[in-house]
Design a protein around this motif. Sequence first.
Motif, PDB file in Angstrom:
ATOM      1  N   LEU A   1       9.743  -4.672 -19.843  1.00 41.89           N
ATOM      2  CA  LEU A   1       9.347  -3.800 -18.742  1.00 41.89           C
ATOM      3  C   LEU A   1       7.832  -3.653 -18.810  1.00 41.89           C
ATOM      4  N   ALA A   2       7.133  -4.424 -17.968  1.00 44.82           N
ATOM      5  CA  ALA A   2       5.677  -4.504 -18.071  1.00 44.82           C
ATOM      6  C   ALA A   2       4.961  -3.490 -17.201  1.00 44.82           C
ATOM      7  N   ALA A   3       5.614  -3.038 -16.112  1.00 45.64           N
ATOM      8  CA  ALA A   3       4.986  -2.074 -15.207  1.00 45.64           C
ATOM      9  C   ALA A   3       6.043  -1.543 -14.255  1.00 45.64           C
ATOM     10  N   VAL A   4       5.732  -0.396 -13.630  1.00 46.91           N
ATOM     11  CA  VAL A   4       6.580   0.138 -12.570  1.00 46.91           C
ATOM     12  C   VAL A   4       5.676   0.567 -11.418  1.00 46.91           C
ATOM     13  N   TYR A   5       6.285   0.603 -10.218  1.00 47.11           N
ATOM     14  CA  TYR A   5       5.506   0.943  -9.020  1.00 47.11           C
ATOM     15  C   TYR A   5       6.335   1.816  -8.101  1.00 47.11           C
ATOM     16  N   ASP A   6       5.711   2.845  -7.555  1.00 46.85           N
ATOM     17  CA  ASP A   6       6.346   3.684  -6.537  1.00 46.85           C
ATOM     18  C   ASP A   6       5.255   4.509  -5.867  1.00 46.85           C
ATOM     19  N   PRO A   7       5.159   4.458  -4.547  1.00 47.43           N
ATOM     20  CA  PRO A   7       4.119   5.230  -3.848  1.00 47.43           C
ATOM     21  C   PRO A   7       4.210   6.727  -4.103  1.00 47.43           C
ATOM     22  N   ARG A   8       5.393   7.201  -4.526  1.00 44.44           N
ATOM     23  CA  ARG A   8       5.575   8.632  -4.790  1.00 44.44           C
ATOM     24  C   ARG A   8       5.115   9.047  -6.178  1.00 44.44           C
ATOM     25  N   ALA A   9       4.748   8.078  -6.999  1.00 44.69           N
ATOM     26  CA  ALA A   9       4.406   8.374  -8.394  1.00 44.69           C
ATOM     27  C   ALA A   9       3.084   9.139  -8.500  1.00 44.69           C
TER      28      ALA A   9
ATOM     29  N   ALA B   1      10.805   0.195   5.142  1.00 45.14           N
ATOM     30  CA  ALA B   1       9.473   0.277   5.737  1.00 45.14           C
ATOM     31  C   ALA B   1       8.405  -0.413   4.900  1.00 45.14           C
ATOM     32  N   SER B   2       8.632  -0.529   3.604  1.00 41.41           N
ATOM     33  CA  SER B   2       7.586  -1.064   2.726  1.00 41.41           C
ATOM     34  C   SER B   2       7.919  -2.406   2.083  1.00 41.41           C
ATOM     35  N   VAL B   3       9.177  -2.847   2.178  1.00 43.61           N
ATOM     36  CA  VAL B   3       9.593  -4.029   1.417  1.00 43.61           C
ATOM     37  C   VAL B   3       8.837  -5.284   1.826  1.00 43.61           C
TER      38      VAL B   3
ATOM     39  N   SER C   1       0.904   3.510  -8.127  1.00 43.84           N
ATOM     40  CA  SER C   1       1.339   4.133  -6.870  1.00 43.84           C
ATOM     41  C   SER C   1       0.747   3.438  -5.645  1.00 43.84           C
ATOM     42  N   GLU C   2      -0.132   2.457  -5.862  1.00 44.82           N
ATOM     43  CA  GLU C   2      -0.709   1.673  -4.779  1.00 44.82           C
ATOM     44  C   GLU C   2      -0.690   0.195  -5.169  1.00 44.82           C
ATOM     45  N   LEU C   3      -0.390  -0.667  -4.193  1.00 48.37           N
ATOM     46  CA  LEU C   3      -0.317  -2.100  -4.474  1.00 48.37           C
ATOM     47  C   LEU C   3      -1.621  -2.627  -5.046  1.00 48.37           C
ATOM     48  N   GLN C   4      -2.741  -2.147  -4.510  1.00 41.55           N
ATOM     49  CA  GLN C   4      -4.045  -2.664  -4.923  1.00 41.55           C
ATOM     50  C   GLN C   4      -4.378  -2.315  -6.370  1.00 41.55           C
ATOM     51  N   GLN C   5      -3.671  -1.342  -6.941  1.00 39.58           N
ATOM     52  CA  GLN C   5      -3.918  -0.937  -8.326  1.00 39.58           C
ATOM     53  C   GLN C   5      -3.277  -1.897  -9.330  1.00 39.58           C
ATOM     54  N   ILE C   6      -2.277  -2.616  -8.878  1.00 33.46           N
ATOM     55  CA  ILE C   6      -1.436  -3.376  -9.803  1.00 33.46           C
ATOM     56  C   ILE C   6      -2.197  -4.538 -10.436  1.00 33.46           C
ATOM     57  N   LYS C   7      -2.173  -4.556 -11.745  1.00 40.68           N
ATOM     58  CA  LYS C   7      -2.767  -5.664 -12.495  1.00 40.68           C
ATOM     59  C   LYS C   7      -1.689  -6.730 -12.656  1.00 40.68           C
ATOM     60  N   SER C   8      -1.765  -7.742 -11.807  1.00 36.94           N
ATOM     61  CA  SER C   8      -0.677  -8.712 -11.699  1.00 36.94           C
ATOM     62  C   SER C   8      -0.692  -9.788 -12.782  1.00 36.94           C
ATOM     63  N   ALA C   9      -1.790  -9.944 -13.468  1.00 30.29           N
ATOM     64  CA  ALA C   9      -1.883 -11.002 -14.483  1.00 30.29           C
ATOM     65  C   ALA C   9      -0.785 -10.835 -15.529  1.00 30.29           C
ATOM     66  N   GLY C  10      -0.021 -11.896 -15.737  1.00 30.18           N
ATOM     67  CA  GLY C  10       1.019 -11.868 -16.755  1.00 30.18           C
ATOM     68  C   GLY C  10       2.376 -11.413 -16.263  1.00 30.18           C
TER      69      GLY C  10
END
Length: 265
Positions: A32-40, A80-82, A60-69
């Motif tokens: 479990l490397a990360a979790v995401y939810d706009p309500r967080a 609405a968001s998928v 809580s925002e897509l732009q925050q996510i460090k996608s490497a790895g």
Amino acid sequence: MVVMIKVIVAGFKGRMGKTTVQMVNENQDFELAAVYDPRATESNLNEINEYQALDVPVYSELQQIKSAGLDVWVDFTSPASVFANVKFALEQRISPVIGTTGLTDEQVGELQRLAKEKKVGGLIAPNFGISAVLLMQFAQQAAKYLPDVEIIEMHHNNKLDAPSGTALNTAKMIAKVRKEKVQGNPDEKETLPGARGADYQGMKIHSVRLPGYVAHEQVLFGGLGEALTIRQDSFDRISFMSGVAVAISKIKNYDELFVGLEHIL
């Protein structure tokens, strides 16, 4: 040395998201490397009482996510968001495993083109339950011989979309082997609008929303002097996790976006 699959769970604050977090955390092949939810409002999962032992970044925002790895994006968010979520994952070359329903055919087509362009494997699953996958396959087979069919799907009262993705996909699979036709009396009249349900190529789909239900579907076939009912019941969200785990394990082996768990079983 076994390389663990690094997973991000989107929509971790929802009921399916919480169940997925638990499954991923307990699976020895996944990380479990990360979790995401706009309500967080948290920055780390360990700020939540039930996850105090986990050191996992929260976004809580897509732009925050460090996608490497990151290898796999599991999505149980909202209709609405998928689309934006899956597009982001594909652009970052993270394989999406999508349980959120509500994508239009046009959106699915666009995402499939993007997956091919990026050479990223992905899965949109109307249902991760093995019994639900079997129901859809059995219904398609039955429709070859009993083309008069109606679908009833029953879900919890907090579900946002209707009909369910499973019911709609069932209808689409049946439509592949059945000519479009008008069922019932051609002169029938609804004395209460909507009484006959939604219409998909002549098939009626009925949606039930009640507390206490999880996910259930009946496909009813009628013929001269006979009837056939195929029913599937999911009593607990844990029933979906075996399918989610299979998808996480296999999806990196592909370079296209599939619709339906049966494509990778």
